[in-house]
Design an enzyme around this catalytic site. Sequence first.
Site, PDB file in Angstrom:
ATOM      1  N   GLY A  12      -4.042  20.068 -36.909  1.00  0.00           N
ATOM      2  CA  GLY A  12      -5.220  19.232 -37.058  1.00  0.00           C
ATOM      3  C   GLY A  12      -6.078  19.076 -35.809  1.00  0.00           C
ATOM      4  O   GLY A  12      -6.746  18.050 -35.644  1.00  0.00           O
ATOM      5  N   SER A  13      -6.117  20.100 -34.973  1.00  0.00           N
ATOM      6  CA  SER A  13      -6.940  19.932 -33.761  1.00  0.00           C
ATOM      7  C   SER A  13      -8.426  19.821 -34.112  1.00  0.00           C
ATOM      8  O   SER A  13      -9.161  19.049 -33.479  1.00  0.00           O
ATOM      9  CB  SER A  13      -6.699  21.079 -32.766  1.00  0.00           C
ATOM     10  OG  SER A  13      -7.241  22.296 -33.213  1.00  0.00           O
ATOM     11  N   ARG A  65      -1.628  25.351 -59.803  1.00  0.00           N
ATOM     12  CA  ARG A  65      -2.674  24.840 -58.912  1.00  0.00           C
ATOM     13  C   ARG A  65      -3.395  23.643 -59.494  1.00  0.00           C
ATOM     14  O   ARG A  65      -3.753  22.709 -58.778  1.00  0.00           O
ATOM     15  CB  ARG A  65      -3.723  25.934 -58.666  1.00  0.00           C
ATOM     16  CG  ARG A  65      -3.412  26.821 -57.502  1.00  0.00           C
ATOM     17  CD  ARG A  65      -4.564  27.797 -57.287  1.00  0.00           C
ATOM     18  NE  ARG A  65      -4.048  29.020 -56.701  1.00  0.00           N
ATOM     19  CZ  ARG A  65      -3.708  29.143 -55.426  1.00  0.00           C
ATOM     20  NH1 ARG A  65      -3.857  28.135 -54.595  1.00  0.00           N
ATOM     21  NH2 ARG A  65      -3.234  30.268 -54.963  1.00  0.00           N
ATOM     22  N   MET A  90      -4.895  25.082 -45.709  1.00  0.00           N
ATOM     23  CA  MET A  90      -4.504  26.459 -46.000  1.00  0.00           C
ATOM     24  C   MET A  90      -4.141  26.708 -47.469  1.00  0.00           C
ATOM     25  O   MET A  90      -3.456  27.680 -47.782  1.00  0.00           O
ATOM     26  CB  MET A  90      -3.342  26.865 -45.082  1.00  0.00           C
ATOM     27  CG  MET A  90      -3.678  26.758 -43.596  1.00  0.00           C
ATOM     28  SD  MET A  90      -5.193  27.647 -43.086  1.00  0.00           S
ATOM     29  CE  MET A  90      -4.549  29.323 -42.999  1.00  0.00           C
ATOM     30  N   ARG A  91      -4.625  25.855 -48.368  1.00  0.00           N
ATOM     31  CA  ARG A  91      -4.464  26.111 -49.801  1.00  0.00           C
ATOM     32  C   ARG A  91      -5.818  26.511 -50.368  1.00  0.00           C
ATOM     33  O   ARG A  91      -6.841  25.892 -50.036  1.00  0.00           O
ATOM     34  CB  ARG A  91      -3.969  24.871 -50.552  1.00  0.00           C
ATOM     35  CG  ARG A  91      -2.739  24.218 -49.980  1.00  0.00           C
ATOM     36  CD  ARG A  91      -1.544  25.134 -49.890  1.00  0.00           C
ATOM     37  NE  ARG A  91      -1.123  25.662 -51.176  1.00  0.00           N
ATOM     38  CZ  ARG A  91      -0.171  26.594 -51.304  1.00  0.00           C
ATOM     39  NH1 ARG A  91       0.421  27.090 -50.238  1.00  0.00           N
ATOM     40  NH2 ARG A  91       0.167  27.032 -52.497  1.00  0.00           N
ATOM     41  N   ASN A 107     -16.093  23.891 -44.760  1.00  0.00           N
ATOM     42  CA  ASN A 107     -14.872  24.534 -44.271  1.00  0.00           C
ATOM     43  C   ASN A 107     -15.167  25.210 -42.943  1.00  0.00           C
ATOM     44  O   ASN A 107     -16.287  25.679 -42.724  1.00  0.00           O
ATOM     45  CB  ASN A 107     -14.396  25.592 -45.269  1.00  0.00           C
ATOM     46  CG  ASN A 107     -13.133  26.307 -44.804  1.00  0.00           C
ATOM     47  OD1 ASN A 107     -12.171  25.659 -44.352  1.00  0.00           O
ATOM     48  ND2 ASN A 107     -13.108  27.632 -44.903  1.00  0.00           N
ATOM     49  N   HIS A 109     -13.881  28.404 -40.661  1.00  0.00           N
ATOM     50  CA  HIS A 109     -13.146  29.660 -40.820  1.00  0.00           C
ATOM     51  C   HIS A 109     -13.214  30.438 -39.506  1.00  0.00           C
ATOM     52  O   HIS A 109     -14.293  30.549 -38.912  1.00  0.00           O
ATOM     53  CB  HIS A 109     -13.767  30.480 -41.952  1.00  0.00           C
ATOM     54  CG  HIS A 109     -13.034  31.757 -42.205  1.00  0.00           C
ATOM     55  ND1 HIS A 109     -11.833  31.793 -42.887  1.00  0.00           N
ATOM     56  CD2 HIS A 109     -13.295  33.026 -41.829  1.00  0.00           C
ATOM     57  CE1 HIS A 109     -11.407  33.042 -42.919  1.00  0.00           C
ATOM     58  NE2 HIS A 109     -12.275  33.808 -42.297  1.00  0.00           N
ATOM     59  N   LEU A 144     -14.124  32.386 -52.255  1.00  0.00           N
ATOM     60  CA  LEU A 144     -13.388  32.105 -51.027  1.00  0.00           C
ATOM     61  C   LEU A 144     -14.170  32.544 -49.779  1.00  0.00           C
ATOM     62  O   LEU A 144     -14.551  33.709 -49.657  1.00  0.00           O
ATOM     63  CB  LEU A 144     -12.034  32.834 -51.058  1.00  0.00           C
ATOM     64  CG  LEU A 144     -11.106  32.555 -49.880  1.00  0.00           C
ATOM     65  CD1 LEU A 144     -10.591  31.131 -49.913  1.00  0.00           C
ATOM     66  CD2 LEU A 144      -9.955  33.551 -49.854  1.00  0.00           C
TER      67      LEU A 144
END
Length: 196
Positions: A12-13, A65, A90-91, A107, A109, A144
């Site tokens: 969680g940085s 899911r 990471m899901r 998000n 990435h 994604l």
Amino acid sequence: PRRVAILISGGGSNMVKLVESMTGDHPARPVLVLSNDPAASGLDRARALDVPVAAVDHRPFGRDRAAFETALLQPLLEASPDVVCLAGFMRVLTPAFVARFAGRMLNIHPSLLPAYPGLHTHQRALDAGDAQAGCTVHEVTADLDAGPVLGQARVPVLPGDTADSLAARVLVQEHRLYPAVLRRFAAGDRTPVLLG
Ligand code: GAR
């Protein structure tokens, strides 16, 4: 202020940098840090920052899911966030889940999207001989790592780099980029932030 929920899976940085940024005249405040891993060390870091935390372990749900996401939604909806930030979450989320937060889920990435969606981004950049690497903050859509880009930061790839050394250089920029994008986004400005 805009209410921000942050989803994590590990240390969680990026979450810490987002939380620390939301003070003073910032248009948003953190209302929840939520993890799919009850043992994620980021949960302790969030508690130490006085942010409410919750965890929904994905493992008992196996491949279901939809059932996992139904459970994940409960604490999330209770927090009634205006903005949801994925930060090392990471899901993969289903289109139905993403649709509930359409236009307000972000998000980060660790690549210069559209290059290298998915995993192992730094090794793939090294294998390709890229001169530059970096990170991207984008709006989450059903596809994604493919939503509209809200910010990017670039770093050089240096001689002798390994996936770990490159990841560390990129992470420094992630910590600058994500708070900068969130501040803009929470103020209603979707102009991309370009760093480096
Ligand atoms: C970050 O490098 C983030 O970009 C990456 O995971 C790391 C989490 O670090 N995210 C992904 O790979 C998403 N597919 P953190 O938990 O210390 O923020």
